[in-house]
Motif scaffolding. Structure first.
Motif, mmCIF file in Angstrom:
data_model
loop_
_atom_site.group_PDB
_atom_site.id
_atom_site.type_symbol
_atom_site.label_atom_id
_atom_site.label_comp_id
_atom_site.label_asym_id
_atom_site.label_seq_id
_atom_site.Cartn_x
_atom_site.Cartn_y
_atom_site.Cartn_z
ATOM 1 N N THR A 12 2.643 1.960 9.199
ATOM 2 C CA THR A 12 1.304 2.223 8.677
ATOM 3 C C THR A 12 1.341 2.200 7.161
ATOM 4 O O THR A 12 2.362 2.510 6.554
ATOM 5 N N PRO A 13 0.231 1.811 6.533
ATOM 6 C CA PRO A 13 0.216 1.775 5.061
ATOM 7 C C PRO A 13 0.238 3.178 4.478
ATOM 8 O O PRO A 13 -0.154 4.147 5.124
ATOM 9 N N HIS A 14 0.709 3.284 3.245
ATOM 10 C CA HIS A 14 0.644 4.552 2.527
ATOM 11 C C HIS A 14 -0.797 4.794 2.091
ATOM 12 O O HIS A 14 -1.428 3.921 1.497
ATOM 13 N N LEU A 15 -1.302 5.969 2.402
ATOM 14 C CA LEU A 15 -2.673 6.325 2.053
ATOM 15 C C LEU A 15 -2.654 7.401 0.978
ATOM 16 O O LEU A 15 -1.884 8.361 1.058
ATOM 17 N N LEU A 16 -3.509 7.241 -0.027
ATOM 18 C CA LEU A 16 -3.581 8.203 -1.117
ATOM 19 C C LEU A 16 -4.849 9.034 -0.951
ATOM 20 O O LEU A 16 -5.954 8.489 -0.904
ATOM 21 N N PRO A 17 -4.718 10.354 -0.841
ATOM 22 C CA PRO A 17 -5.925 11.186 -0.708
ATOM 23 C C PRO A 17 -6.857 10.986 -1.906
ATOM 24 O O PRO A 17 -6.405 10.813 -3.034
ATOM 25 N N ARG A 18 -8.171 11.040 -1.629
ATOM 26 C CA ARG A 18 -9.153 10.818 -2.684
ATOM 27 C C ARG A 18 -8.978 11.810 -3.835
ATOM 28 O O ARG A 18 -9.057 11.448 -5.015
ATOM 29 N N ARG B 87 3.219 17.092 -9.704
ATOM 30 C CA ARG B 87 4.421 16.756 -8.953
ATOM 31 C C ARG B 87 4.101 16.172 -7.581
ATOM 32 O O ARG B 87 4.789 15.243 -7.115
ATOM 33 N N ASN B 88 3.072 16.674 -6.915
ATOM 34 C CA ASN B 88 2.748 16.160 -5.584
ATOM 35 C C ASN B 88 2.354 14.697 -5.635
ATOM 36 O O ASN B 88 2.753 13.892 -4.789
ATOM 37 N N ALA B 89 1.544 14.329 -6.622
ATOM 38 C CA ALA B 89 1.135 12.931 -6.742
ATOM 39 C C ALA B 89 2.331 12.043 -7.047
ATOM 40 O O ALA B 89 2.465 10.935 -6.500
ATOM 41 N N VAL B 90 3.218 12.520 -7.917
ATOM 42 C CA VAL B 90 4.400 11.730 -8.259
ATOM 43 C C VAL B 90 5.268 11.507 -7.030
ATOM 44 O O VAL B 90 5.745 10.394 -6.779
ATOM 45 N N GLU B 91 5.486 12.541 -6.227
ATOM 46 C CA GLU B 91 6.303 12.374 -5.033
ATOM 47 C C GLU B 91 5.636 11.432 -4.037
ATOM 48 O O GLU B 91 6.308 10.657 -3.340
ATOM 49 N N HIS B 92 4.302 11.455 -3.984
ATOM 50 C CA HIS B 92 3.589 10.519 -3.127
ATOM 51 C C HIS B 92 3.847 9.080 -3.585
ATOM 52 O O HIS B 92 4.077 8.183 -2.760
ATOM 53 N N LEU B 93 3.805 8.869 -4.878
ATOM 54 C CA LEU B 93 4.093 7.534 -5.409
ATOM 55 C C LEU B 93 5.538 7.140 -5.145
ATOM 56 O O LEU B 93 5.829 5.970 -4.835
ATOM 57 N N TRP B 94 6.452 8.088 -5.255
ATOM 58 C CA TRP B 94 7.854 7.785 -4.994
ATOM 59 C C TRP B 94 8.072 7.387 -3.533
ATOM 60 O O TRP B 94 8.873 6.490 -3.233
ATOM 61 N N THR B 95 7.400 8.057 -2.632
ATOM 62 C CA THR B 95 7.560 7.728 -1.217
ATOM 63 C C THR B 95 7.137 6.291 -0.942
ATOM 64 O O THR B 95 7.778 5.572 -0.160
ATOM 65 N N ALA B 96 6.060 5.854 -1.592
ATOM 66 C CA ALA B 96 5.650 4.457 -1.460
ATOM 67 C C ALA B 96 6.700 3.526 -2.049
ATOM 68 O O ALA B 96 6.981 2.451 -1.506
ATOM 69 N N GLN B 97 7.292 3.930 -3.178
ATOM 70 C CA GLN B 97 8.352 3.118 -3.767
ATOM 71 C C GLN B 97 9.564 3.045 -2.845
ATOM 72 O O GLN B 97 10.243 2.007 -2.781
ATOM 73 N N ASP B 98 9.855 4.122 -2.119
ATOM 74 C CA ASP B 98 10.954 4.090 -1.154
ATOM 75 C C ASP B 98 10.742 2.969 -0.145
ATOM 76 O O ASP B 98 11.652 2.198 0.157
ATOM 77 N N SER B 99 9.524 2.893 0.383
ATOM 78 C CA SER B 99 9.222 1.855 1.365
ATOM 79 C C SER B 99 9.345 0.470 0.742
ATOM 80 O O SER B 99 9.862 -0.472 1.348
ATOM 81 N N LYS B 100 8.844 0.334 -0.482
ATOM 82 C CA LYS B 100 8.920 -0.947 -1.174
ATOM 83 C C LYS B 100 10.362 -1.408 -1.303
ATOM 84 O O LYS B 100 10.689 -2.583 -1.064
ATOM 85 N N ARG B 101 11.252 -0.504 -1.654
ATOM 86 C CA ARG B 101 12.648 -0.878 -1.854
ATOM 87 C C ARG B 101 13.329 -1.219 -0.536
ATOM 88 O O ARG B 101 14.148 -2.147 -0.476
ATOM 89 N N LEU C 151 0.838 4.790 -13.307
ATOM 90 C CA LEU C 151 -0.156 3.765 -13.022
ATOM 91 C C LEU C 151 0.475 2.577 -12.304
ATOM 92 O O LEU C 151 -0.125 2.001 -11.389
ATOM 93 N N SER C 152 1.696 2.213 -12.691
ATOM 94 C CA SER C 152 2.376 1.125 -11.993
ATOM 95 C C SER C 152 2.587 1.472 -10.522
ATOM 96 O O SER C 152 2.395 0.623 -9.637
ATOM 97 N N GLY C 153 2.967 2.713 -10.249
ATOM 98 C CA GLY C 153 3.131 3.123 -8.865
ATOM 99 C C GLY C 153 1.819 3.115 -8.108
ATOM 100 O O GLY C 153 1.757 2.702 -6.946
ATOM 101 N N LEU C 154 0.755 3.551 -8.762
ATOM 102 C CA LEU C 154 -0.556 3.543 -8.122
ATOM 103 C C LEU C 154 -1.009 2.125 -7.807
ATOM 104 O O LEU C 154 -1.566 1.854 -6.733
ATOM 105 N N LEU C 155 -0.765 1.199 -8.745
ATOM 106 C CA LEU C 155 -1.197 -0.190 -8.544
ATOM 107 C C LEU C 155 -0.435 -0.866 -7.416
ATOM 108 O O LEU C 155 -0.914 -1.883 -6.874
ATOM 109 N N ASP C 156 0.735 -0.356 -7.060
ATOM 110 C CA ASP C 156 1.420 -0.876 -5.882
ATOM 111 C C ASP C 156 0.704 -0.488 -4.596
ATOM 112 O O ASP C 156 0.915 -1.114 -3.544
ATOM 113 N N LEU C 157 -0.136 0.541 -4.667
ATOM 114 C CA LEU C 157 -0.869 1.012 -3.496
ATOM 115 C C LEU C 157 -2.316 0.543 -3.479
ATOM 116 O O LEU C 157 -2.848 0.193 -2.416
ATOM 117 N N ILE C 158 -2.956 0.560 -4.639
ATOM 118 C CA ILE C 158 -4.396 0.317 -4.709
ATOM 119 C C ILE C 158 -4.692 -0.644 -5.855
ATOM 120 O O ILE C 158 -4.420 -0.316 -7.016
#
Length: 846
Positions: free
Chosen positions: A409-415, A428-442, A702-709
């Protein structure tokens, strides 16, 4: 099972080459263990074997191993010195055997040698030899004194425990611990399972193998009634599994449990005990006879024998024997009962000798069938309840799975998190959310590289499997290895090169995955031998450093054990972390109010900061001291007055890359390919260091966010004025700059409220005014471009709302004047170089 090997070949089956060669260098033993399959069970062939393998036989064995490796293009083979008790052969004989094999194989074939011993004869003579030859040692031990001496006694019934314990003490000493690969323990139901496991842990083994006592349907193992529904061995192993899995930190690897976990998660096994992977092991007796795996001696007399001999037959001939092919055809060799079982691909029918029944041969379930079913289902339930972070097995192809495929399933970012990020925060929560998406990317990058690799495929896949194994057994280690920023930059460049989209560069090679595997092995403390690429005369281990190796070699061999490593190349051995030819990455730290931040200074890795003007050499000690001494007060500034920014930096930034600085001022950069890395020139003062960390962290978020949205439509070729750049920027670049400079304005907005000396206070007011107004103008340009997505519209609207509050603040006249002069001078210079900006993009300065 009667097999027609020719029919199998015509059906598309091909044999798996042998990779593990068990050399019976001595056929007698100095113990009389009552459960021994060699001396106490159906096959008594040992009585007619020479006591010791002759040197001429060893030469023939070495020639055949070299021939097999060459014919089948094997980059590595494993030799296990076995018996009886192999140490009875003597140190000189062992030296001869090891040198014979290593001298016979081609230079690009690595030979990993292990000795399997009862431990009684382990002494400094053998250990010094093993240290010299890189021979690794596994020891048999069944637990504490009482457990061990139930079975493992001398010929006169005397205890062996003290002798084994003394040998283990020498082996696990600082001088020789790197040689220790683990303990083998045969299960006895009378021994307490948890007590047995903890007795083994006292020796800090890297690995523990729990072995079920050999038995068949004709001669069942102790306590295993074939007509009973009880599962005594399954229950015993479950007690150990729960203790092993429940530990706060991984205390050791338990091979049986790890193999079941791999299989439950859809990966192939590496053990003949469970799973359906082809058995790639062959045994050579002391007389040179080529035989099957020797545990088959427990089934019936002659079960292991073949008509082949190393003096007259190649090992490839053994691959064509029906008895060996039967152990390589996977599910087709299972019994009718096994075919109808839901866990057949995990269980694999159990260990082959345990299936034997007179009349039906090996076409039966394991005599441990019920025990294995109970254990596997227990492990399966335990794994299903664990946190589901991205895993290597999650991205396996469905055709390769041995369990139901997972739907990704895609990574979803809460509004709410999206809006917090748009306002410049997130925490910190937002950063860890971005890191989790980066984990999948790698993980996806690595899987793509594994699938597209055309050269050195076996090396690449070996490294990929190693990384996957570490992720299963030590997930925090795997996460740290894969989150190192250069992994993403190397991975994307390599994938593009393999796909033909971009030219390849030497450091962007699929074999670079081997270096990641080596780092994972070192950090997890496991014993591995892995070949890694040599690039420009160096072996680079991301996050650790590099070794300078002799020229001309394409690959070096890294051997890891218990958190330490050696690199072998061109006849030179380099100890990682303790050798003049090793250059380790350095770390800088700062601590304030009990909160510590730490960064790796990466001035070595060739892919550390693409496109930036990096320093050519390493930072000098004086330069490094400047970084350290400036970081401490910078961290105090961030922690005292910019708490959320400091929390984000701790979670987000792991690496700092030194850049070349301009004649006046500083330079800094981030790369969207290297999430978590900030490049900067040597910081001149604490405030410059602090604001750079804040500024570049925004770019990274922002780079991490742009990988998602996606926030901007595809580039239409238009270029825009940015009040912080001398060149026209694409709209994406303008967004990045505006978002980062919003944080610069916020930083100075806080600092100008503090008590500072006059010059610093004026600087704070001026920087605030300059970047508040410049950022507001850039946001206006973004919103009027017509190139934003719906999410981009919302994001920039939130940015604009954040700037409104800043723009309502008063600024001292002198600071306003200086900010206006700076902005006007920049715009005039930009016009001179580039012409008139597009309409609607001129800065508005109050």
């Amino acid at each position: 099972m009667d097999l027609d090997v020719n029919a199998l070949l015509e059906s598309g089956w091909s044999p798996t080459p042998f990779r593990q060669f068990v050399l019976k260098i001595h056929s007698r033993c100095n113990l009389a263990c009552d459960y021994c399959y060699i001396y106490e069970m159906a096959d008594q062939g040992w009585r007619s074997q020479p006591r010791r393998m002759s040197q001429s036989t060893m030469d023939s064995v070495a020639t055949r191993i070299a021939e097999h490796a060459r014919t089948n293009h094997l980059p590595r083979v494993e030799v296990i010195l076995h018996g009886g008790e192999p140490l009875l052969a003597g140190a000189d004989h062992i030296r001869y055997a090891v040198n014979a094999v290593r001298s016979a194989v081609d230079p690009d074939v690595s030979v990993n040698v292990q000795v399997q011993t009862n431990g009684v004869l382990v002494n400094s003579v053998f250990l010094e030899l093993f240290d010299e030859l890189d021979v690794f040692v596994a020891v048999s031990l069944d637990g504490d004194r009482e457990a061990n001496d139930r079975h493992r006694r001398g010929p006169a019934g005397q205890s062996s425990y003290d002798q084994v314990h003394a040998g283990l003490s020498k082996l696990t000493s600082a001088a020789f611990r790197r040689l220790f690969t683990g303990l083998l323990c045969t299960v006895d139901l009378r021994n307490d399972p948890v007590g047995t496991y903890e007795a083994l842990l006292a020796h800090s083994p890297p690995t523990v193998d729990f072995l079920l006592p050999h038995g068949t349907w004709e001669t069942p193992p102790p306590g295993r009634r074939v007509d009973s529904e009880d599962t005594p061995y399954g229950d015993w192993l479950i007690a150990v599994f729960d203790r092993w899995q429940g530990a706060r930190e991984r205390e050791t690897r338990v091979r049986l449990f790890e193999e079941i976990i791999r299989l439950v998660r859809g990966r192939p096994s590496r053990s003949e005990v469970v799973g359906l992977s082809p058995v790639a092991v062959v045994v050579i007796e002391t007389d040179g006879a080529i035989e099957q795996v020797d545990s088959l001696k427990s089934a019936y007399d002659g079960a292991t024998r073949t008509p082949l001999h190393v003096g007259s037959h190649a090992f490839d001939a053994a691959l064509m024997l029906p008895s060996i092919a039967a152990r390589q055809i996977g599910e087709r060799a299972l019994s009718h009962e096994c075919h109808s079982c839901e866990i057949r691909r995990v269980c694999g029918g159990g260990l082959y000798p345990h299936r034997y029944r007179p009349g039906t041969g090996f076409a039966n379930p394991s005599v441990y069938c019920r025990d294995l079913f109970r254990l596997i289902k227990h492990v399966e339930r335990a794994m299903s309840s664990r946190d589901r972070r991205p895993r290597f097995s999650d991205i396996a192809r469905p055709a390769e799975r041995q369990s139901p495929a997972m739907t990704l399933t895609p990574h979803l970012l809460p509004r709410e998190m999206f809006l917090e990020l748009a306002a410049g925060g997130g925490g910190r929560n937002a950063v860890e959310h971005l890191w989790t998406a980066q984990d999948s990317k790698r993980l996806l990058l690595l899987r793509g590289i594994r699938d597209l690799a055309k050269d050195d495929v076996s090396r690449v896949r070996h490294a990929y499997d190693l990384l996957a194994d570490v992720q299963e057994t030590a997930p925090e280690v795997a996460r740290a290895v894969l989150r190192y920023p250069t992994v993403a930059s190397w991975g994307l460049r390599t994938l593009h090169a393999l796909s033909g989209h971009t030219p390849s560069v030497r450091w962007a090679s699929a074999t670079g995955m081997a270096a990641l595997g080596a780092v994972a092995a070192i950090r997890s403390g496991r014993g591995e031998t892995i070949e890694v690429p040599v690039v420009n005369g160096a072996v680079v281990l991301p996050s650790l450093g590099r070794a300078l190796v002799p020229g001309g070699s394409r690959f070096a061999v890294v051997h890891t054990e218990d958190g330490e490593a050696e690199i072998h190349c061109g006849g030179v051995t380099i100890r990682v972390g303790a050798d003049p030819l090793w250059e380790g990455l350095r770390r800088i730290r700062a601590s304030h109010r009990g909160v510590e931040v730490e960064f790796v200074i990466d001035d070595l890795d060739p892919g550390r900061m693409l496109g930036a003007s990096r320093t050519d050499g390493r930072l000098s000690e004086a330069e490094l001291h400047q970084w350290v001494s400036t970081l401490q007060p910078a961290w105090e500034i961030l922690l005292d007055r910019h708490r959320q920014v400091s929390e984000e930096i701790i979670s987000l930034v792991t690496v700092l890359t030194p850049l070349l600085g301009p004649e006046n001022g500083t330079s800094s950069a981030t790369s969207k390919l290297a999430f978590g890395n900030i490049g900067l020139s040597t910081p001149p003062d604490p405030h410059s260091f602090a604001v750079t960390l804040a500024h570049e962290s925004q770019h990274t978020k922002l780079s991490g966010l742009l990988d998602l949205i996606p926030l901007i439509e595809p580039d239409d070729g238009n270029r825009y004025y940015a009040p912080w750049r001398d060149d026209p920027r694409p709209l994406g670049g303008l967004l990045q700059g505006a978002y980062a400079h919003m944080s610069i304005a916020a930083f100075w907005g806080v600092e100008r409220q503090e008590w500072h000396e006059e010059d610093l206070l004026l600087r704070a007011h001026t920087e605030f005014a300059r970047w508040r107004d410049g950022t507001r103008g850039a946001i206006r340009a973004l919103r009027s471009s017509g190139r934003l997505t719906a999410e981009g519209e919302l994001f920039t609207a939130t940015m604009a709302d954040t700037m409104v509050a800043m723009c309502d603040e008063d600024v001292p006249p002198e600071a306003t004047r200086r900010a206006r002069v700076s902005a006007d001078r920049h715009l005039a210079g930009w016009r001179h170089r580039n012409g008139e900006p597009l309409a609607g993009e001129l800065p508005s300065l109050a």
